[in-house]
Structure formats: structure tokens, C-alpha cells
Design a protein around this motif. Structure first.
Motif, PDB file in Angstrom:
ATOM      1  N   VAL A   1      26.209 -40.266   8.666  1.00 15.31           N
ATOM      2  CA  VAL A   1      27.635 -40.136   8.360  1.00 15.31           C
ATOM      3  C   VAL A   1      28.073 -38.676   8.444  1.00 15.31           C
ATOM      4  N   PHE A   2      27.222 -37.759   7.970  1.00 16.00           N
ATOM      5  CA  PHE A   2      27.550 -36.333   8.043  1.00 16.00           C
ATOM      6  C   PHE A   2      27.704 -35.890   9.495  1.00 16.00           C
ATOM      7  N   LEU A   3      26.756 -36.285  10.361  1.00 12.21           N
ATOM      8  CA  LEU A   3      26.859 -35.934  11.776  1.00 12.21           C
ATOM      9  C   LEU A   3      28.060 -36.603  12.422  1.00 12.21           C
ATOM     10  N   MET A   4      28.328 -37.840  12.041  1.00 11.35           N
ATOM     11  CA  MET A   4      29.453 -38.559  12.617  1.00 11.35           C
ATOM     12  C   MET A   4      30.773 -37.847  12.331  1.00 11.35           C
ATOM     13  N   VAL A   5      30.964 -37.397  11.090  1.00 11.63           N
ATOM     14  CA  VAL A   5      32.193 -36.699  10.716  1.00 11.63           C
ATOM     15  C   VAL A   5      32.318 -35.388  11.489  1.00 11.63           C
ATOM     16  N   LEU A   6      31.233 -34.629  11.591  1.00 16.66           N
ATOM     17  CA  LEU A   6      31.261 -33.364  12.320  1.00 16.66           C
ATOM     18  C   LEU A   6      31.566 -33.578  13.798  1.00 16.66           C
ATOM     19  N   ILE A   7      30.906 -34.562  14.410  1.00 13.27           N
ATOM     20  CA  ILE A   7      31.078 -34.800  15.846  1.00 13.27           C
ATOM     21  C   ILE A   7      32.499 -35.240  16.158  1.00 13.27           C
TER      22      ILE A   7
ATOM     23  N   GLY B   1      35.090 -32.301  15.306  1.00  9.69           N
ATOM     24  CA  GLY B   1      34.929 -31.169  16.223  1.00  9.69           C
ATOM     25  C   GLY B   1      35.451 -31.461  17.618  1.00  9.69           C
ATOM     26  N   ASN B   2      35.141 -32.641  18.143  1.00 11.27           N
ATOM     27  CA  ASN B   2      35.558 -32.961  19.506  1.00 11.27           C
ATOM     28  C   ASN B   2      37.038 -33.310  19.586  1.00 11.27           C
ATOM     29  N   ILE B   3      37.607 -33.863  18.521  1.00 11.29           N
ATOM     30  CA  ILE B   3      39.051 -34.080  18.501  1.00 11.29           C
ATOM     31  C   ILE B   3      39.779 -32.740  18.585  1.00 11.29           C
ATOM     32  N   ILE B   4      39.264 -31.732  17.864  1.00  9.34           N
ATOM     33  CA  ILE B   4      39.869 -30.395  17.925  1.00  9.34           C
ATOM     34  C   ILE B   4      39.774 -29.822  19.343  1.00  9.34           C
TER      35      ILE B   4
END
Length: 348
Positions: free
Chosen positions: A36-42, A45-48
Motif C-alpha cells: 500500500v505504501f508503494l502503491m500510494v507513492l507510485i 508521483g506519476n500523476i504529478i
């Protein structure tokens, strides 16, 4: 082959990291936290990155921008696909069978990471053409050909991993599923097929192009400095060393490529060892897999910290968001003050 990846025993949930199991809960806590932590970061980050590319037209004028955007969309889909193992580890009911979900998840993630790997190889080829053939670059690399190239990357990635549904596991992405760990084995011939068709060509292209890029840049820098020394000696002024104009941007792309292969190297090594029945371990399976998937977030960080045009676009986006929030706050305050005045007038 996967005998070390034992499944559900004594009613306990299937957890790849045994230390994550607690008697008070019925799901794999540590695995869920990591995913979940990686999912939120990915995803964030990519939306930005995608928004910044749309807000900064200068980024799209660079040919690598097309491939960077392709990687951003692929990495964003990787983050979204991480919802599947998260729900599985939380014992959320899934309509489809576990075997089918496992195979689809492994295939989708493999295809998306293949798109990233092929995009990095295309970026290195583009930079190589830009440096070796600068006069004919605009005629060789056109927007139409770039679109064809990106479409080919997606089609090729889908076709390369398509045999995984019948031939064998394309990796071990789905080992958070018990069926994937115990019943879906890697096949050494399919592993060799993937290495020959994807890993080896991509690695060779990247090594060859960037080696020649930096060699040519070093030669150009030497020639430029020699000319400046001769010119400055005639004028009686001290000359300063000037780097190759393309080297800085090539370094940004080289960092992205290097981090990609560094994070994916443990995955590839373990993939080869597991396929050849040399070594199989559930902790190593989980950690190397999600270390490789974490690269989907690292691309955002490296590009945002290394590219000045991207940083300007990010500032422009954040400034627009702040200005919009400020306008909404002012409008809200003004409407609140008007409502108070009208209410006071009714009481008079």
C-alpha cells in the motif's frame, strides 16, 4: 520448484514474510503495509509527472518527453494494479478465481515493466541519433514515427508475455497469491525466451548507446576546449572549460536508466535462479519483486530532481494550484461576509 513457498497452514493467512503474521489479525500486515505504501507513492508521483508534462509545453518539445510520458502512464498503471494484491492480502472477496487473477496480475505487471524497459532503450537510441546525426535528426525522428514506435513498444510487450498463460510464470509478481506460489511454476525455456527477446537486447542497446554518447561528448568537449584555448590565447583572455551541451541531459536519462537496472537486477537474478531450480525463497521472492516495482516511483524522483525544465513546470503547476485555492478561499470568505451582512439586516 516452489516447495519453499508453503501455503495455508492451521488456518493462518498465506504470508510470504512470516514475521508479518500476528495472532490478533487474520491478514498479512507487513506485506499489506509495504504494498500500500508503494502503491500510494507510485500513483501520486506519476500523476504529478503527467500533470507537469501537460502544464509545461517545453517538455513535450523534447523527443524523450514522449517516452517519459509513456513510462509515467505505464508506472501509474503499475501502481493501480497493486490494488489487486492488496485486496487479496486483506482477504477481500474477488469475483474471479485466484488462479486467473494471479495470472492476469503477473502478466499485466510484466507487460507494464517491459514497456518501461523498452522506452528506456528507445530514449538511449534517440539520444544516440541526436548526437551522431544532429543535422538529419529532425527528418529521422518525427512525431509520426515516435507514435508508431510507442505503439510498437506496447504491442511487442503484450506479445512477448502472452505465452505466460500456458508456458509458465513470467516472474513471481503474483506470489502474494497462494496459487501463484504453489502451482504456477517458472519454466526455464520461457525464462530464456524472455531474456533473449527483452532483457538482453534492452541491456545491450542501453550499454552500447550510452557508452558511445559519453565517448562522443568527451571528444566534443575536448575539441571545444582546444578551440577556446586557441581563441583566448589570441585575444589574451583565459578560456573556461565548456561541457558538451547534450551531456547534461544525457546524464539525467542515464541516471534513470541506471536506477532502473540496479533495482531490477536482484529481480532478474532471482528469476533466473528460481527458473533453473537453483534457489527459491519466499522472503527473497517478495522483497526482490517489490524492490523492482518500486522503480515506478524512483523515475518520478530522479526526473523531477535532475531536469530544470521539469522543475519549472512543477513550480508552475504548484503555483496554479495555490492560486486556485487562494481564489476559492477569497470567494468563500466574501460569500460568508455577505451572508452575515444580510442576516444582520433582517434583524434590524
Amino acid at each position: 520448484m516452489n516447495s519453499s513457498l508453503v501455503g495455508n497452514q492451521s488456518g493462518r493467512p498465506f504470508c510470504l514474510l512470516a514475521i508479518s503474521y500476528l495472532e490478533t489479525i487474520n491478514f498479512c500486515l507487513l506485506e499489506v503495509v509495504i504494498i500500500v505504501f508503494l502503491m500510494v507513492l507510485i500513483i501520486s508521483g506519476n500523476i504529478i509527472v503527467i500533470f507537469v508534462f501537460h502544464c509545461a509545453p517545453l517538455l513535450t518539445h523534447h523527443t524523450p518527453g514522449y517516452f517519459i510520458q509513456t513510462m509515467a502512464y505505464a508506472d501509474l498503471l503499475v501502481g493501480v494494479s497493486c490494488l489487486v494484491p492488496s485486496l487479496s492480502l486483506l482477504h477481500y472477496p474477488i469475483v474471479l478465481s485466484e488462479s486467473l487473477v494471479c495470472q492476469i496480475f503477473g502478466y499485466v505487471v510484466s507487460v507494464l515493466k517491459s514497456v518501461s524497459m523498452a522506452s528506456l532503450a528507445c530514449i538511449s537510441i534517440d539520444r544516440y541519433i541526436a548526437i551522431t546525426k544532429p543535422l538529419t535528426y529532425n527528418t529521422l525522428v518525427t512525431p509520426w514515427r515516435l507514435r508508431i514506435c510507442i505503439l510498437t513498444i506496447w504491442l511487442y510487450s503484450c506479445l512477448v508475455f502472452l505465452p505466460s498463460f500456458h508456458w509458465g510464470k513470467p516472474g513471481y509478481h503474483g506470489d502474494v497469491f497462494q496459487w501463484c506460489a504453489n502451482s504456477w511454476n517458472t519454466d526455464p525455456y520461457f525464462t530464456l525466451f524472455i531474456v533473449v527477446m527483452l532483457y538482453a537486447p534492452a541491456a545491450f542497446i542501453v550499454c552500447f548507446t550510452y557508452f558511445n554518447i559519453f565517448r562522443i561528448c568527451q571528444q566534443h568537449t575536448k575539441e571545444i576546449n582546444e578551440r577556446r584555448v586557441r581563441f583566448s590565447s589570441q585575444e589574451g583572455e583565459a578560456g573556461e572549460a565548456q561541457p558538451c551541451p547534450d551531456k547534461r541531459y544525457a546524464m539525467v536519462l542515464f541516471r534513470i536508466t541506471s536506477v532502473f537496472y540496479i533495482l531490477w537486477l536482484p529481480y532478474i537474478i532471482y528469476f533466473l535462479l528460481e527458473s533453473s531450480n537453483v534457489y527459491s525463497n519466499r522472503v527473497a521472492s517478495f522483497l526482490t519483486t517489490w524492490l523492482a516495482i518500486s522503480n515506478s516511483f524512483c523515475n518520478c524522483v530522479i526526473y523531477s530532481l535532475s531536469n530544470s525544465v521539469f522543475q519549472k513546470g512543477l513550480k508552475r503547476l504548484s503555483g496554479a494550484i495555490c492560486a486556485s485555492c487562494a481564489r476559492q478561499r477569497v470567494a468563500k470568505d466574501s460569500s460568508t461576509s455577505r451572508s452575515k451582512r444580510s442576516s444582520n439586516g433582517c434583524h434590524v
